[in-house]
Design a protein around this motif. Structure first.
Motif, PDB file in Angstrom:
ATOM      1  N   GLU A 125      -1.541   3.091  -5.786  1.00 16.24           N
ATOM      2  CA  GLU A 125      -0.320   2.278  -5.880  1.00 16.24           C
ATOM      3  C   GLU A 125       0.115   1.774  -4.509  1.00 16.24           C
ATOM      4  O   GLU A 125       0.525   0.619  -4.360  1.00 16.24           O
ATOM      5  CB  GLU A 125       0.798   3.097  -6.536  1.00 16.24           C
ATOM      6  N   GLU A 126       0.008   2.625  -3.505  1.00 14.48           N
ATOM      7  CA  GLU A 126       0.347   2.195  -2.150  1.00 14.48           C
ATOM      8  C   GLU A 126      -0.608   1.109  -1.673  1.00 14.48           C
ATOM      9  O   GLU A 126      -0.202   0.160  -0.993  1.00 14.48           O
ATOM     10  CB  GLU A 126       0.297   3.384  -1.192  1.00 14.48           C
ATOM     11  N   GLY A 127      -1.874   1.248  -2.017  1.00 15.53           N
ATOM     12  CA  GLY A 127      -2.865   0.257  -1.626  1.00 15.53           C
ATOM     13  C   GLY A 127      -2.591  -1.098  -2.250  1.00 15.53           C
ATOM     14  O   GLY A 127      -2.700  -2.140  -1.596  1.00 15.53           O
ATOM     15  N   ARG A 128      -2.232  -1.094  -3.523  1.00 15.49           N
ATOM     16  CA  ARG A 128      -1.916  -2.353  -4.196  1.00 15.49           C
ATOM     17  C   ARG A 128      -0.689  -3.010  -3.571  1.00 15.49           C
ATOM     18  O   ARG A 128      -0.619  -4.235  -3.437  1.00 15.49           O
ATOM     19  CB  ARG A 128      -1.691  -2.093  -5.686  1.00 15.49           C
ATOM     20  N   THR A 129       0.284  -2.197  -3.175  1.00 11.35           N
ATOM     21  CA  THR A 129       1.477  -2.721  -2.509  1.00 11.35           C
ATOM     22  C   THR A 129       1.106  -3.357  -1.172  1.00 11.35           C
ATOM     23  O   THR A 129       1.604  -4.437  -0.819  1.00 11.35           O
ATOM     24  CB  THR A 129       2.504  -1.604  -2.283  1.00 11.35           C
ATOM     25  N   ALA A 130       0.211  -2.712  -0.425  1.00 15.88           N
ATOM     26  CA  ALA A 130      -0.218  -3.247   0.870  1.00 15.88           C
ATOM     27  C   ALA A 130      -0.951  -4.571   0.701  1.00 15.88           C
ATOM     28  O   ALA A 130      -0.749  -5.512   1.472  1.00 15.88           O
ATOM     29  CB  ALA A 130      -1.105  -2.233   1.580  1.00 15.88           C
ATOM     30  N   VAL A 131      -1.804  -4.651  -0.318  1.00 16.38           N
ATOM     31  CA  VAL A 131      -2.535  -5.896  -0.576  1.00 16.38           C
ATOM     32  C   VAL A 131      -1.571  -7.010  -0.953  1.00 16.38           C
ATOM     33  O   VAL A 131      -1.680  -8.145  -0.478  1.00 16.38           O
ATOM     34  CB  VAL A 131      -3.584  -5.687  -1.688  1.00 16.38           C
ATOM     35  N   ALA A 132      -0.595  -6.699  -1.797  1.00 15.23           N
ATOM     36  CA  ALA A 132       0.386  -7.705  -2.215  1.00 15.23           C
ATOM     37  C   ALA A 132       1.186  -8.227  -1.023  1.00 15.23           C
ATOM     38  O   ALA A 132       1.579  -9.398  -0.991  1.00 15.23           O
ATOM     39  CB  ALA A 132       1.324  -7.111  -3.260  1.00 15.23           C
ATOM     40  N   ALA A 133       1.407  -7.354  -0.035  1.00 11.03           N
ATOM     41  CA  ALA A 133       2.158  -7.741   1.161  1.00 11.03           C
ATOM     42  C   ALA A 133       1.241  -8.335   2.232  1.00 11.03           C
ATOM     43  O   ALA A 133       1.711  -8.702   3.310  1.00 11.03           O
ATOM     44  CB  ALA A 133       2.893  -6.534   1.724  1.00 11.03           C
ATOM     45  N   ASP A 134      -0.045  -8.427   1.934  1.00 12.19           N
ATOM     46  CA  ASP A 134      -1.053  -8.925   2.888  1.00 12.19           C
ATOM     47  C   ASP A 134      -1.033  -8.108   4.178  1.00 12.19           C
ATOM     48  O   ASP A 134      -1.211  -8.630   5.273  1.00 12.19           O
ATOM     49  CB  ASP A 134      -0.834 -10.407   3.195  1.00 12.19           C
ATOM     50  N   ARG A 181     -11.999  -8.293  -0.030  1.00 11.17           N
ATOM     51  CA  ARG A 181     -12.094  -7.367  -1.164  1.00 11.17           C
ATOM     52  C   ARG A 181     -10.773  -7.289  -1.926  1.00 11.17           C
ATOM     53  O   ARG A 181     -10.750  -7.224  -3.143  1.00 11.17           O
ATOM     54  CB  ARG A 181     -12.492  -5.976  -0.657  1.00 11.17           C
ATOM     55  N   GLY A 182      -9.663  -7.305  -1.184  1.00 11.89           N
ATOM     56  CA  GLY A 182      -8.331  -7.417  -1.765  1.00 11.89           C
ATOM     57  C   GLY A 182      -8.050  -6.491  -2.927  1.00 11.89           C
ATOM     58  O   GLY A 182      -8.399  -5.314  -2.945  1.00 11.89           O
ATOM     59  N   GLY A 183      -7.381  -7.065  -3.959  1.00 10.29           N
ATOM     60  CA  GLY A 183      -6.973  -6.288  -5.120  1.00 10.29           C
ATOM     61  C   GLY A 183      -8.126  -5.763  -5.935  1.00 10.29           C
ATOM     62  O   GLY A 183      -7.987  -4.740  -6.621  1.00 10.29           O
ATOM     63  N   THR A 184      -9.280  -6.440  -5.865  1.00 10.45           N
ATOM     64  CA  THR A 184     -10.446  -5.982  -6.615  1.00 10.45           C
ATOM     65  C   THR A 184     -10.842  -4.571  -6.204  1.00 10.45           C
ATOM     66  O   THR A 184     -11.170  -3.725  -7.041  1.00 10.45           O
ATOM     67  CB  THR A 184     -11.631  -6.939  -6.401  1.00 10.45           C
ATOM     68  N   SER A 185     -10.796  -4.322  -4.903  1.00  8.92           N
ATOM     69  CA  SER A 185     -11.152  -3.000  -4.401  1.00  8.92           C
ATOM     70  C   SER A 185     -10.241  -1.930  -4.984  1.00  8.92           C
ATOM     71  O   SER A 185     -10.698  -0.840  -5.367  1.00  8.92           O
ATOM     72  CB  SER A 185     -11.065  -2.989  -2.874  1.00  8.92           C
ATOM     73  N   TRP A 186      -8.941  -2.246  -5.106  1.00 13.18           N
ATOM     74  CA  TRP A 186      -8.001  -1.241  -5.604  1.00 13.18           C
ATOM     75  C   TRP A 186      -8.094  -1.070  -7.112  1.00 13.18           C
ATOM     76  O   TRP A 186      -7.816   0.006  -7.644  1.00 13.18           O
ATOM     77  CB  TRP A 186      -6.586  -1.572  -5.133  1.00 13.18           C
ATOM     78  N   SER A 187      -8.538  -2.088  -7.816  1.00  8.52           N
ATOM     79  CA  SER A 187      -8.830  -1.920  -9.241  1.00  8.52           C
ATOM     80  C   SER A 187     -10.003  -0.977  -9.431  1.00  8.52           C
ATOM     81  O   SER A 187     -10.014  -0.124 -10.331  1.00  8.52           O
ATOM     82  CB  SER A 187      -9.143  -3.283  -9.878  1.00  8.52           C
ATOM     83  N   GLU A 188     -10.990  -1.105  -8.547  1.00  5.60           N
ATOM     84  CA  GLU A 188     -12.140  -0.203  -8.592  1.00  5.60           C
ATOM     85  C   GLU A 188     -11.714   1.224  -8.253  1.00  5.60           C
ATOM     86  O   GLU A 188     -12.195   2.188  -8.866  1.00  5.60           O
ATOM     87  CB  GLU A 188     -13.211  -0.692  -7.614  1.00  5.60           C
ATOM     88  N   HIS A 189     -10.817   1.360  -7.280  1.00  8.54           N
ATOM     89  CA  HIS A 189     -10.286   2.682  -6.957  1.00  8.54           C
ATOM     90  C   HIS A 189      -9.580   3.302  -8.171  1.00  8.54           C
ATOM     91  O   HIS A 189      -9.716   4.500  -8.440  1.00  8.54           O
ATOM     92  CB  HIS A 189      -9.287   2.578  -5.797  1.00  8.54           C
ATOM     93  N   SER A 190      -8.817   2.489  -8.872  1.00  6.76           N
ATOM     94  CA  SER A 190      -8.094   2.975 -10.042  1.00  6.76           C
ATOM     95  C   SER A 190      -9.061   3.454 -11.121  1.00  6.76           C
ATOM     96  O   SER A 190      -8.875   4.533 -11.707  1.00  6.76           O
ATOM     97  CB  SER A 190      -7.195   1.870 -10.596  1.00  6.76           C
ATOM     98  N   ASP A 191     -10.102   2.665 -11.392  1.00  7.63           N
ATOM     99  CA  ASP A 191     -11.099   3.073 -12.390  1.00  7.63           C
ATOM    100  C   ASP A 191     -11.750   4.391 -11.989  1.00  7.63           C
ATOM    101  O   ASP A 191     -11.995   5.270 -12.841  1.00  7.63           O
ATOM    102  CB  ASP A 191     -12.176   1.986 -12.515  1.00  7.63           C
ATOM    103  N   LEU A 192     -12.023   4.523 -10.706  1.00  3.78           N
ATOM    104  CA  LEU A 192     -12.648   5.747 -10.212  1.00  3.78           C
ATOM    105  C   LEU A 192     -11.709   6.945 -10.378  1.00  3.78           C
ATOM    106  O   LEU A 192     -12.130   8.032 -10.786  1.00  3.78           O
ATOM    107  CB  LEU A 192     -13.030   5.567  -8.746  1.00  3.78           C
ATOM    108  N   ALA A 193     -10.422   6.736 -10.078  1.00  7.49           N
ATOM    109  CA  ALA A 193      -9.444   7.813 -10.226  1.00  7.49           C
ATOM    110  C   ALA A 193      -9.362   8.276 -11.683  1.00  7.49           C
ATOM    111  O   ALA A 193      -9.248   9.485 -11.958  1.00  7.49           O
ATOM    112  CB  ALA A 193      -8.079   7.361  -9.727  1.00  7.49           C
TER     113      ALA A 193
END
Length: 225
Positions: A125-134, A181-193
């Motif tokens: 969740e923190e990662g997605r927030t960081a990506v959204a804030a660039d 990689r952006g948000g895609t990377s964090w979607s992959e992190h979520s699937d992994l979690a």
């Protein structure tokens, strides 16, 4: 403007207590890893010393150590320069990273408790927030934190020690592709979690392998339009 290219006030003065030589080394390594000092950049001892608030001697010693470790190139009659990694160097290291982290994810799925899984989702969740804030620097740090947490949950000290040896270079290579990689990377992190949460070791290992391979490919093709 200093030739080192560091923004004014971007580097805090080092605290005097403690082994100064080690602190200067760590500060310069962090600046290189985060690409505040970028590959190929000329490193002027006097200017780095001024930024860090120290004499030139510990800076010189740190640069010599960084040269030995492959982070800095000392060129006769030219001075010190941040090492420019070759494509082969990056590809080899990221390939090793894939092997280590795929096994870590598999073990994490077998060993992780509820608290550890919750920590993974919190980082996501923190990662997605960081990506959204660039906020690339924050995203890179959180990416490292996510992978470190997976390694911790794996519960294998030898594997963790090996991963720690390549961690900083992984960050070095990940920084220039973090925005790509952006948000895609964090979607992959979520699937992994989720795979780790469900205890699906085979799926967790596969997802991590695919995830790290995508990062490796992104680095190889980072300059393509």
């Amino acid at each position: 403007m200093l030739s080192t290219g560091l923004p004014q006030m971007s580097v805090p003065k080092l605290e005097r207590p403690g082994p100064l030589r080690e602190r200067v080394y760590e500060a310069l390594l962090e600046l290189i890893t985060t690409r505040a000092l970028h590959p190929g950049q000329h490193l002027v001892e006097s200017e780095l010393a001024g930024h860090l608030g120290v004499s030139r001697q510990p800076v010189r010693e740190a640069l010599q150590r960084l040269n030995t470790e492959g982070w800095v190139d000392l060129r006769p009659a030219q001075g010190a320069f941040v090492h420019e990694p070759t494509e082969g160097e990056a590809d080899q290291l990221l390939t090793v990273r894939t092997l280590l982290e795929a096994e870590a994810a598999r073990l994490a799925a077998l060993n992780a408790g509820e608290e550890g899984v919750e920590a993974l989702f919190a980082i996501v969740e923190e990662g997605r927030t960081a990506v959204a804030a660039d906020d690339v620097a924050r995203a890179v740090a959180l990416n490292a934190a996510f992978h470190a947490k997976v390694m911790e949950l794996a519960g294998n000290a030898v594997l963790a020690e090996l991963a720690a040896q390549v961690d900083r270079r992984v960050r070095w290579y990940y920084t220039p592709v973090a925005r790509l990689r952006g948000g895609t990377s964090w979607s992959e992190h979520s699937d992994l979690a989720f795979a780790i949460k469900e205890g699906d070791a085979e799926r967790a290992g596969r997802l991590m392998r695919e995830h790290t391979e995508r990062t490796r490919r992104s680095y190889r093709h980072r300059n393509e339009s």
